[in-house]
Design a protein around this motif. Structure first.
Motif, PDB file in Angstrom:
ATOM      1  N   TYR A  14       1.003  -0.985   0.175  1.00 16.30           N
ATOM      2  CA  TYR A  14      -0.005  -0.148  -0.039  1.00 16.30           C
ATOM      3  C   TYR A  14       0.945   1.133   0.014  1.00 16.30           C
ATOM      4  O   TYR A  14       2.036   1.273   0.611  1.00 16.30           O
ATOM      5  CB  TYR A  14      -1.107   0.062   1.204  1.00 16.30           C
ATOM      6  N   SER A  85      -6.877   1.282  12.853  1.00 15.15           N
ATOM      7  CA  SER A  85      -7.782   0.302  12.354  1.00 15.15           C
ATOM      8  C   SER A  85      -7.105  -0.502  11.273  1.00 15.15           C
ATOM      9  O   SER A  85      -7.707  -1.372  10.946  1.00 15.15           O
ATOM     10  CB  SER A  85      -9.240   0.878  12.064  1.00 15.15           C
ATOM     11  N   LEU A  89      -8.152  -4.235  10.777  1.00 12.55           N
ATOM     12  CA  LEU A  89      -8.634  -4.613   9.566  1.00 12.55           C
ATOM     13  C   LEU A  89      -7.812  -5.972   8.840  1.00 12.55           C
ATOM     14  O   LEU A  89      -8.441  -6.815   8.549  1.00 12.55           O
ATOM     15  CB  LEU A  89      -8.734  -3.683   8.454  1.00 12.55           C
ATOM     16  N   TYR A 110     -10.896   2.183   0.024  1.00 15.14           N
ATOM     17  CA  TYR A 110      -9.674   2.329   0.588  1.00 15.14           C
ATOM     18  C   TYR A 110      -8.704   1.349  -0.180  1.00 15.14           C
ATOM     19  O   TYR A 110      -9.071  -0.072  -0.166  1.00 15.14           O
ATOM     20  CB  TYR A 110      -9.940   1.966   2.019  1.00 15.14           C
ATOM     21  N   PRO A 150     -16.509   0.206   3.310  1.00 17.88           N
ATOM     22  CA  PRO A 150     -16.447   1.376   4.071  1.00 17.88           C
ATOM     23  C   PRO A 150     -17.467   2.169   4.107  1.00 17.88           C
ATOM     24  O   PRO A 150     -18.202   2.523   2.949  1.00 17.88           O
ATOM     25  CB  PRO A 150     -15.230   2.117   3.369  1.00 17.88           C
ATOM     26  N   ALA A 154     -14.420   5.612   1.017  1.00 24.09           N
ATOM     27  CA  ALA A 154     -13.240   6.600   0.882  1.00 24.09           C
ATOM     28  C   ALA A 154     -12.680   6.009  -0.581  1.00 24.09           C
ATOM     29  O   ALA A 154     -12.651   4.663  -0.914  1.00 24.09           O
ATOM     30  CB  ALA A 154     -12.094   6.352   1.605  1.00 24.09           C
ATOM     31  N   ASP A 180     -16.437  -0.777   7.537  1.00 25.91           N
ATOM     32  CA  ASP A 180     -15.246  -0.059   7.956  1.00 25.91           C
ATOM     33  C   ASP A 180     -15.697   1.351   8.342  1.00 25.91           C
ATOM     34  O   ASP A 180     -16.086   2.290   7.257  1.00 25.91           O
ATOM     35  CB  ASP A 180     -14.137   0.265   6.934  1.00 25.91           C
ATOM     36  N   ALA A 182     -14.061   4.334   9.333  1.00 26.84           N
ATOM     37  CA  ALA A 182     -13.227   5.069   9.804  1.00 26.84           C
ATOM     38  C   ALA A 182     -13.671   6.810   9.987  1.00 26.84           C
ATOM     39  O   ALA A 182     -13.110   7.362  10.768  1.00 26.84           O
ATOM     40  CB  ALA A 182     -12.003   4.884   8.694  1.00 26.84           C
ATOM     41  N   TYR A 183     -14.593   6.913   9.052  1.00 23.45           N
ATOM     42  CA  TYR A 183     -15.106   8.259   9.006  1.00 23.45           C
ATOM     43  C   TYR A 183     -16.590   8.560   9.592  1.00 23.45           C
ATOM     44  O   TYR A 183     -16.928   9.607   9.322  1.00 23.45           O
ATOM     45  CB  TYR A 183     -15.002   8.680   7.475  1.00 23.45           C
ATOM     46  N   THR A 206     -11.733   4.083  14.375  1.00 20.23           N
ATOM     47  CA  THR A 206     -10.565   4.539  14.571  1.00 20.23           C
ATOM     48  C   THR A 206     -10.496   5.745  15.247  1.00 20.23           C
ATOM     49  O   THR A 206     -11.370   6.614  15.290  1.00 20.23           O
ATOM     50  CB  THR A 206      -9.841   4.815  13.279  1.00 20.23           C
ATOM     51  N   SER A 208      -7.802   7.911  14.562  1.00 15.91           N
ATOM     52  CA  SER A 208      -6.985   8.496  13.695  1.00 15.91           C
ATOM     53  C   SER A 208      -7.559   9.784  13.376  1.00 15.91           C
ATOM     54  O   SER A 208      -7.108  10.844  13.016  1.00 15.91           O
ATOM     55  CB  SER A 208      -6.344   7.746  12.783  1.00 15.91           C
ATOM     56  N   LYS A 209      -9.034   9.880  13.100  1.00 14.17           N
ATOM     57  CA  LYS A 209      -9.574  10.778  12.278  1.00 14.17           C
ATOM     58  C   LYS A 209     -10.279  11.880  13.194  1.00 14.17           C
ATOM     59  O   LYS A 209      -9.760  12.912  13.656  1.00 14.17           O
ATOM     60  CB  LYS A 209     -10.487  10.374  11.089  1.00 14.17           C
ATOM     61  N   ARG A 217      -1.991   5.777  16.611  1.00  8.98           N
ATOM     62  CA  ARG A 217      -2.266   4.361  16.198  1.00  8.98           C
ATOM     63  C   ARG A 217      -3.310   3.604  17.076  1.00  8.98           C
ATOM     64  O   ARG A 217      -2.798   2.628  17.695  1.00  8.98           O
ATOM     65  CB  ARG A 217      -1.065   3.598  15.823  1.00  8.98           C
TER      66      ARG A 217
HETATM   67  N1  PMP Z   1     -10.208   2.593   6.670  1.00 11.48           N
HETATM   68  C1  PMP Z   1     -10.409   3.682   5.983  1.00 11.48           C
HETATM   69  C2  PMP Z   1     -11.574   3.833   4.974  1.00 11.48           C
HETATM   70  C3  PMP Z   1      -9.222   4.570   5.819  1.00 11.48           C
HETATM   71  O1  PMP Z   1      -9.326   5.668   5.007  1.00 11.48           O
HETATM   72  C4  PMP Z   1      -7.926   4.525   6.715  1.00 11.48           C
HETATM   73  C5  PMP Z   1      -7.305   5.744   6.752  1.00 11.48           C
HETATM   74  N2  PMP Z   1      -6.056   5.693   5.961  1.00 11.48           N
HETATM   75  C6  PMP Z   1      -8.147   3.383   7.391  1.00 11.48           C
HETATM   76  C7  PMP Z   1      -9.197   2.459   7.588  1.00 11.48           C
HETATM   77  C8  PMP Z   1      -6.822   3.226   8.788  1.00 11.48           C
HETATM   78  O2  PMP Z   1      -6.955   4.166   9.591  1.00 11.48           O
HETATM   79  P1  PMP Z   1      -5.874   3.943  10.685  1.00 11.48           P
HETATM   80  O3  PMP Z   1      -5.218   2.810  10.611  1.00 11.48           O
HETATM   81  O4  PMP Z   1      -5.127   5.272  10.969  1.00 11.48           O
HETATM   82  O5  PMP Z   1      -7.097   3.793  11.913  1.00 11.48           O
END
Ligand code: PMP
Length: 354
Positions: A14, A85, A89, A110, A150, A154, A180, A182-183, A206, A208-209, A217
């Motif tokens: 990736y 995540s 995943l 993704y 997702p 994304a 998924d 994430a958002y 996650t 992260s966002k 992480r």
């Molecule tokens: N799922 C999606 C759809 C994402 O865009 C991302 C971010 N790159 C992730 C998972 C993974 O995010 P993270 O590992 O930072 O939790």
């Protein structure tokens, strides 16, 4: 090729978004949150005694699991945590998709899903999004080895209606369906409420966002107890200590600051709505986003050209040189000032060049 290379597990990795070294750029290319993590996170960091690092972390990350269970009102046996995540995943692909039948996910999504599938030798079929970049429910009702969707998707930012997702989950009781999310915190409706109803559903989220902790992480998943147990079995067969002591404490601290969390999300979504209006005013087209990014295209200016012009100006966005989406830019939502600077530049550039 050296003789031993025949025995190498070869993968095409990736490619993450660029993380430039200099800090004076406007970074709208990896969907990070422009605001700092909750103040309680900084407090933990400041008061942490390095002495605790002498010991191994809690392999079950109990403090974090407990905090997630409380915050989301689910039994702790239904919570799994991991190193972002991505880790959650990857572990889920490894655990649940070993049946040999192809798993399904969208063609535009993704771009880590096919990488994990290749890494773990899982066959897969990509289901094409329709002309409006929507996921078609009917594509996910056939025989398969598992499903990953997702929501919001994304890089499109489009949310799929929860009733339609439920149709997919209900139609596939023989395989695991991963949603998924994430958002999801930026305005979508979570599938978490379906977990008590479907033992084949795994909802992944996650820090992260929406929690501004991409650098820490932290990822997590909700699912039926049995499903979480299988995930933990795989995790403990791979690496017992995936999450470190500092991360566990900070993740739990972030969950204790609900007011700050809501405030930050409110700011990001308000800026997103402002940016949508401005982009539309400049002639951009984009699907309606429920995430912290906008996937936009300008009918009169090639996306690649815009991407490069922005980069030259110190504004980084994401460009995917891939079929169907090579006329789009994925623009993460930054602060108001960052988005104003972006819009000002685009207005000037388009005025001079198209
Ligand atoms: N799922 C999606 C759809 C994402 O865009 C991302 C971010 N790159 C992730 C998972 C993974 O995010 P993270 O590992 O930072 O939790």
């Amino acid at each position: 090729m050296a003789a031993w290379e025949e025995n190498v597990r070869k993968v095409v990795p990736y490619t993450p978004g660029e993380q430039p070294e200099h800090l004076d750029i406007i970074k709208l290319n990896t969907n990070e949150n422009p605001y700092p993590p909750a103040p309680k996170v900084a407090e933990i960091l400041k008061n942490m005694d390095a002495e605790i690092l002498r010991r191994y972390p809690d392999p079950a990350a109990s403090e974090l699991v407990q905090a997630l269970a409380e915050r989301y009102k689910v039994p702790r046996e239904q919570v799994f945590v991991g190193v972002g995540s991505d880790d959650v995943l990857a572990m889920s692909f490894l655990t649940f998709f070993s049946g040999g039948k192809p798993i399904f996910f969208p063609d535009i999504t993704y771009s880590f899903y096919d990488v994990w599938a290749d890494l773990f030798r899982i066959p897969y079929e990509c289901q094409p999004l329709d002309e409006q970049f929507q996921i078609r429910t009917t594509d996910y009702l056939g025989d398969c080895g598992g499903i990953v969707i997702p929501n919001p998707n994304a890089p499109t930012g489009i949310e799929k209606d929860l009733l339609e997702l439920e149709q997919i989950i209900a139609a596939n009781p023989g395989v695991i369906v991963i949603i998924d999310e994430a958002y999801i915190d930026f305005g979508g409706e979570s599938a978490l409420k379906l977990v008590p109803k479907y033992d084949n559903l795994l909802v992944v989220q996650t820090f992260s966002k929406s929690r501004s902790l991409a650098g820490m992480r932290i990822g997590y998943a909700f699912g039926d107890e049995k499903l979480i147990k299988y995930l933990n079995d795989a995790k403990y067969s791979f690496n017992s200590y995936t999450m470190d002591t500092v991360t566990i404490a900070m993740g739990a601290a972030s969950l204790r600051d609900e007011v700050y969390f809501r405030e930050t999300i409110g700011k990001v979504t308000a800026t997103r709505e402002w940016t949508k209006k401005e982009l539309a005013r400049l002639g951009f087209v984009f699907p309606d986003s429920k995430s912290n990014f906008i996937f936009a295209s300008h009918p009169k200016c090639p996306a690649k050209e815009l991407f490069e012009a922005l980069k030259e100006q110190g504004i980084y966005v994401r460009y995917f040189d891939k079929p169907r989406i090579d006329q789009y830019l994925r623009i993460s939502i930054g602060t108001d000032l960052e988005m104003q600077t972006l819009i000002q530049f685009l207005e000037q550039y388009l005025g001079e060049n198209v």
